[in-house]
Design a protein around this motif. Structure first.
Motif, mmCIF file in Angstrom:
data_model
loop_
_atom_site.group_PDB
_atom_site.id
_atom_site.type_symbol
_atom_site.label_atom_id
_atom_site.label_comp_id
_atom_site.label_asym_id
_atom_site.label_seq_id
_atom_site.Cartn_x
_atom_site.Cartn_y
_atom_site.Cartn_z
ATOM 1 N N SER A 168 57.422 -27.410 1.892
ATOM 2 C CA SER A 168 56.865 -28.917 1.826
ATOM 3 C C SER A 168 56.937 -29.598 0.335
ATOM 4 N N SER A 169 56.943 -28.601 -0.651
ATOM 5 C CA SER A 169 57.176 -29.057 -2.176
ATOM 6 C C SER A 169 58.594 -29.167 -2.454
ATOM 7 N N SER A 170 59.409 -28.413 -1.729
ATOM 8 C CA SER A 170 61.140 -28.790 -1.826
ATOM 9 C C SER A 170 61.235 -30.250 -1.178
ATOM 10 N N SER A 171 60.674 -30.288 -0.051
ATOM 11 C CA SER A 171 61.201 -31.338 0.884
ATOM 12 C C SER A 171 60.250 -32.775 0.074
ATOM 13 N N SER A 172 59.317 -32.529 -0.603
ATOM 14 C CA SER A 172 58.747 -33.819 -1.171
ATOM 15 C C SER A 172 59.794 -34.298 -2.353
ATOM 16 N N ARG A 173 60.354 -33.070 -3.108
ATOM 17 C CA ARG A 173 61.117 -33.555 -4.160
ATOM 18 C C ARG A 173 62.471 -34.062 -3.676
ATOM 19 N N ALA A 174 63.094 -33.726 -2.433
ATOM 20 C CA ALA A 174 64.260 -34.120 -1.922
ATOM 21 C C ALA A 174 64.128 -35.572 -1.451
ATOM 22 N N ASP A 175 62.665 -35.808 -0.914
ATOM 23 C CA ASP A 175 62.522 -37.282 -0.331
ATOM 24 C C ASP A 175 62.499 -38.044 -1.698
ATOM 25 N N VAL A 176 61.706 -37.757 -2.663
ATOM 26 C CA VAL A 176 61.869 -38.774 -3.887
ATOM 27 C C VAL A 176 63.350 -38.996 -4.472
ATOM 28 N N THR A 177 64.243 -37.822 -4.628
ATOM 29 C CA THR A 177 65.479 -38.128 -4.851
ATOM 30 C C THR A 177 65.957 -39.037 -4.049
ATOM 31 N N ASP A 178 66.007 -38.933 -2.595
ATOM 32 C CA ASP A 178 66.614 -39.695 -1.541
ATOM 33 C C ASP A 178 66.405 -40.753 -1.803
ATOM 34 N N ALA A 179 64.970 -41.066 -1.990
ATOM 35 C CA ALA A 179 64.450 -42.608 -2.240
ATOM 36 C C ALA A 179 64.936 -43.321 -3.229
ATOM 37 N N SER A 180 65.142 -42.543 -4.454
ATOM 38 C CA SER A 180 65.647 -43.096 -5.671
ATOM 39 C C SER A 180 66.990 -43.493 -5.361
ATOM 40 N N GLU B 164 68.577 -44.287 -2.652
ATOM 41 C CA GLU B 164 68.805 -45.350 -1.903
ATOM 42 C C GLU B 164 68.405 -46.503 -2.386
ATOM 43 N N GLU B 165 67.333 -46.551 -3.559
ATOM 44 C CA GLU B 165 67.211 -47.766 -4.281
ATOM 45 C C GLU B 165 68.150 -48.157 -5.223
ATOM 46 N N SER B 166 68.931 -47.234 -5.795
ATOM 47 C CA SER B 166 70.145 -47.455 -6.598
ATOM 48 C C SER B 166 71.210 -48.097 -5.968
ATOM 49 N N ILE B 167 71.328 -47.665 -4.751
ATOM 50 C CA ILE B 167 72.487 -48.102 -3.968
ATOM 51 C C ILE B 167 72.376 -49.555 -3.477
ATOM 52 N N THR B 168 71.037 -49.718 -3.261
ATOM 53 C CA THR B 168 70.589 -51.087 -2.680
ATOM 54 C C THR B 168 70.784 -52.052 -3.775
ATOM 55 N N SER C 73 67.561 -51.215 3.575
ATOM 56 C CA SER C 73 68.620 -50.517 2.785
ATOM 57 C C SER C 73 69.834 -50.881 2.864
ATOM 58 N N ALA C 74 70.885 -50.790 1.621
ATOM 59 C CA ALA C 74 72.294 -51.032 1.576
ATOM 60 C C ALA C 74 73.039 -50.377 2.736
ATOM 61 N N ARG C 75 72.450 -49.019 2.865
ATOM 62 C CA ARG C 75 73.102 -48.027 3.677
ATOM 63 C C ARG C 75 73.027 -48.394 5.044
ATOM 64 N N THR C 76 71.961 -48.907 5.385
ATOM 65 C CA THR C 76 71.581 -49.169 6.928
ATOM 66 C C THR C 76 72.388 -50.378 7.387
#
Length: 208
Positions: free
Chosen positions: A8-20, A22-26, A88-91
């Motif tokens: 769960s902790s690794s998943s949370s860190r990955a989610d934060v990284t992915d969200a960041s 996606e925000e950068s790409i957008t 998101s820009a990706r979508t």
């Protein structure tokens, strides 16, 4: 191969990284609307691989996949002034890629076929032995995915290979999120069965 779930902790860190990310790409896409060349370059570079993987697994041969990727970005850059960042820009970009593939299929279907096999080189490669040392497992997976129904293949590629959340994959595919989940589950079950069958045949072939 199906990888084990992350903690769960690794998943949370990955989610934060992915969200960041996606925000950068957008943000790059929004900056690119004004013609910022650096933002345009970063936007294209960040999503080029995902777009090519997506159009390729929708059924395009290697040559047309490159053309469709280029066509997607040309369409996107022309439409950037109308992009408002509501998704998101990706979508947004993958939706354009999907339309490019559909348009290509419609165009191709109206042209007379020159032979029964449109891509003879790929067909020839698929007849080669698959149990030789050094065979690329990625090619084997690509071939298995190619055998899936188009809707299941698209859902699996968007969520499992490109990494879109199910809700965004539903937006790209223009269907309910529950449908995407069902298609992914069915695709995963089918792929696991095919892979298990392949692993069972490999020892038997080696023994023979």
């Amino acid at each position: 191969m199906i990888t084990p779930a992350l903690s769960s902790s690794s998943s949370s860190r990955a989610d934060v990284t992915d969200a960041s990310r996606e925000e950068s790409i957008t943000a790059w896409a929004l900056d690119a609307r004004g013609g910022d060349p650096v933002a345009v370059e970063r936007f294209v570079r960040a999503l080029h691989q995902d777009v090519r993987r997506y159009v390729a697994f929708l059924g395009a041969d290697p040559q047309s996949a490159d053309d469709l990727t280029q066509d997607t970005f040309l369409r996107a850059l022309g439409s950037l002034p109308r992009f408002e960042g509501r998704s998101s820009a990706r979508t947004w970009l993958l939706s354009i890629a999907r339309r490019a593939v559909v348009d290509s299929i419609r165009y191709t279907s109206t042209r007379p076929r020159l032979s029964d096999t449109e891509d003879w080189q790929t067909a020839a490669e698929r007849t080669q032995p698959r149990d030789l040392p050094g065979f690329d497992d990625g090619i084997a997976l690509a071939e298995l995915l190619d055998m899936l129904p188009r809707d299941r293949r698209e859902a699996f590629v968007l969520t499992q290979l490109v990494g879109l959340p199910y809700a965004e994959a539903a937006d790209v595919s223009a269907c309910p999120v529950g449908t995407v989940r069902s298609r992914v589950a069915r695709a995963r079950t089918t792929l696991i069965c095919w892979l298990d069958d392949a692993e069972e045949r490999t020892p038997a072939a080696a023994a023979a």
